[in-house]
Design a protein around this motif. Sequence first.
Motif, PDB file in Angstrom:
ATOM      1  N   GLU A 142       0.845  -1.200   0.000  1.00 61.26           N
ATOM      2  CA  GLU A 142       0.000   0.000   0.000  1.00 61.26           C
ATOM      3  C   GLU A 142       0.877   1.245   0.000  1.00 61.26           C
ATOM      4  O   GLU A 142       1.976   1.225   0.544  1.00 61.26           O
ATOM      5  N   GLU A 143       0.385   2.327  -0.595  1.00 61.23           N
ATOM      6  CA  GLU A 143       1.099   3.595  -0.510  1.00 61.23           C
ATOM      7  C   GLU A 143       0.964   4.126   0.912  1.00 61.23           C
ATOM      8  O   GLU A 143      -0.061   3.913   1.564  1.00 61.23           O
ATOM      9  N   PHE A 144       1.997   4.822   1.382  1.00 64.23           N
ATOM     10  CA  PHE A 144       1.969   5.357   2.747  1.00 64.23           C
ATOM     11  C   PHE A 144       1.976   6.881   2.696  1.00 64.23           C
ATOM     12  O   PHE A 144       3.008   7.511   2.509  1.00 64.23           O
ATOM     13  N   GLY A 203       2.016   0.425   3.756  1.00 64.31           N
ATOM     14  CA  GLY A 203       1.261   1.669   3.751  1.00 64.31           C
ATOM     15  C   GLY A 203      -0.035   1.482   4.508  1.00 64.31           C
ATOM     16  O   GLY A 203      -0.408   0.361   4.877  1.00 64.31           O
ATOM     17  N   ALA A 204      -0.731   2.568   4.732  1.00 61.43           N
ATOM     18  CA  ALA A 204      -1.980   2.535   5.485  1.00 61.43           C
ATOM     19  C   ALA A 204      -3.131   2.119   4.577  1.00 61.43           C
ATOM     20  O   ALA A 204      -3.198   2.497   3.415  1.00 61.43           O
ATOM     21  N   VAL A 205      -4.051   1.353   5.156  1.00 62.24           N
ATOM     22  CA  VAL A 205      -5.219   0.847   4.444  1.00 62.24           C
ATOM     23  C   VAL A 205      -6.417   1.717   4.818  1.00 62.24           C
ATOM     24  O   VAL A 205      -6.650   1.989   6.000  1.00 62.24           O
ATOM     25  N   GLY A 206      -7.173   2.142   3.814  1.00 68.94           N
ATOM     26  CA  GLY A 206      -8.364   2.929   4.093  1.00 68.94           C
ATOM     27  C   GLY A 206      -9.142   3.225   2.834  1.00 68.94           C
ATOM     28  O   GLY A 206      -8.692   2.926   1.718  1.00 68.94           O
ATOM     29  N   HIS A 207     -10.323   3.829   3.002  1.00 68.30           N
ATOM     30  CA  HIS A 207     -11.182   4.167   1.871  1.00 68.30           C
ATOM     31  C   HIS A 207     -10.569   5.305   1.052  1.00 68.30           C
ATOM     32  O   HIS A 207     -10.599   5.296  -0.168  1.00 68.30           O
ATOM     33  N   SER A 208     -10.002   6.282   1.760  1.00 62.95           N
ATOM     34  CA  SER A 208      -9.304   7.391   1.095  1.00 62.95           C
ATOM     35  C   SER A 208      -7.842   6.982   0.929  1.00 62.95           C
ATOM     36  O   SER A 208      -7.541   5.803   0.853  1.00 62.95           O
ATOM     37  N   ASP A 209      -6.941   7.957   0.962  1.00 58.08           N
ATOM     38  CA  ASP A 209      -5.517   7.610   0.933  1.00 58.08           C
ATOM     39  C   ASP A 209      -5.013   7.184   2.310  1.00 58.08           C
ATOM     40  O   ASP A 209      -3.846   6.878   2.477  1.00 58.08           O
ATOM     41  N   ALA A 210      -5.902   7.172   3.308  1.00 55.55           N
ATOM     42  CA  ALA A 210      -5.631   6.669   4.660  1.00 55.55           C
ATOM     43  C   ALA A 210      -4.551   7.461   5.398  1.00 55.55           C
ATOM     44  O   ALA A 210      -3.791   6.908   6.190  1.00 55.55           O
ATOM     45  N   GLY A 232       3.549  -1.377  17.751  1.00 53.65           N
ATOM     46  CA  GLY A 232       4.860  -1.979  17.968  1.00 53.65           C
ATOM     47  C   GLY A 232       5.131  -3.174  17.079  1.00 53.65           C
ATOM     48  O   GLY A 232       6.279  -3.423  16.690  1.00 53.65           O
ATOM     49  N   ARG A 233       4.076  -3.917  16.745  1.00 51.94           N
ATOM     50  CA  ARG A 233       4.213  -5.061  15.845  1.00 51.94           C
ATOM     51  C   ARG A 233       4.161  -4.644  14.379  1.00 51.94           C
ATOM     52  O   ARG A 233       4.151  -5.490  13.489  1.00 51.94           O
ATOM     53  N   GLU A 234       4.097  -3.322  14.134  1.00 51.36           N
ATOM     54  CA  GLU A 234       4.042  -2.746  12.789  1.00 51.36           C
ATOM     55  C   GLU A 234       2.802  -3.183  12.015  1.00 51.36           C
ATOM     56  O   GLU A 234       2.821  -3.311  10.790  1.00 51.36           O
ATOM     57  N   GLU A 235       1.706  -3.388  12.742  1.00 50.70           N
ATOM     58  CA  GLU A 235       0.435  -3.743  12.110  1.00 50.70           C
ATOM     59  C   GLU A 235      -0.416  -2.511  11.816  1.00 50.70           C
ATOM     60  O   GLU A 235      -1.380  -2.594  11.052  1.00 50.70           O
ATOM     61  N   GLY A 236      -0.086  -1.391  12.448  1.00 48.90           N
ATOM     62  CA  GLY A 236      -0.895  -0.198  12.254  1.00 48.90           C
ATOM     63  C   GLY A 236      -0.201   1.057  12.712  1.00 48.90           C
ATOM     64  O   GLY A 236       0.892   1.030  13.273  1.00 48.90           O
ATOM     65  N   VAL A 237      -0.869   2.165  12.452  1.00 50.58           N
ATOM     66  CA  VAL A 237      -0.413   3.498  12.835  1.00 50.58           C
ATOM     67  C   VAL A 237      -1.594   4.188  13.497  1.00 50.58           C
ATOM     68  O   VAL A 237      -2.737   4.001  13.075  1.00 50.58           O
ATOM     69  N   ASP A 238      -1.338   4.965  14.531  1.00 50.29           N
ATOM     70  CA  ASP A 238      -2.414   5.765  15.099  1.00 50.29           C
ATOM     71  C   ASP A 238      -1.920   7.170  15.355  1.00 50.29           C
ATOM     72  O   ASP A 238      -0.718   7.449  15.313  1.00 50.29           O
ATOM     73  N   ALA A 239      -2.879   8.063  15.560  1.00 46.63           N
ATOM     74  CA  ALA A 239      -2.540   9.460  15.785  1.00 46.63           C
ATOM     75  C   ALA A 239      -3.602  10.110  16.665  1.00 46.63           C
ATOM     76  O   ALA A 239      -4.767   9.709  16.664  1.00 46.63           O
TER      77      ALA A 239
END
Length: 170
Positions: A18-20, A32-39, A143-150
């Motif tokens: 995925e693009e990040f 990269g992040a998964v989402g409906h938009s560019d995430a 930490g497991r590199e499964e996701g990103v949050d903010a």
Amino acid sequence: MNIRVGYGYDVHQLADGEEFWLGGIKLDYHKGAVGHSDADVLIHVICDALLGAANLRDIGFHFADTDPEYKGIDSKILLDKTVALIRSRGYEIGNIDVTVSLQKPKINPHIPEMKKCLAKVMNIKEDDLSIKATTTEKLGFVGREEGVDAHAVVLIYKIDGNKIENQYGH
């Protein structure tokens, strides 16, 4: 002067291939992040915080992930529309403070470019936008590199010329 504070939180799964997009810029990384938009999780939390501060619900209410119009959309467009919406209600941005939790890639080198990009979209000074990065010390989904949050906190204000009265009418 009417001052309001808003808070935003968002999370996106990370996946290979995925693009990040983060903070309005494309990062060179194998996930990269998964989402409906560019995430772009960083932009999404800013939108949510701004909308919340103005009591205008949330990003999903205005830009539904079931609406084909927003499929793959550049989140900078969503941010521009969000800022226009709060400004149409007489609000201006005081400042924005964002924290991104991401194990990899390291984003500190990209923060100046992110600030420049997003300040331009919102027509604010770069000094009014703080972007910070942290890891979770290899704990949890980040930490497991499964996701990103903010997380984001914003201050908006409205100057309407009327004296703000306290609960006693003064």
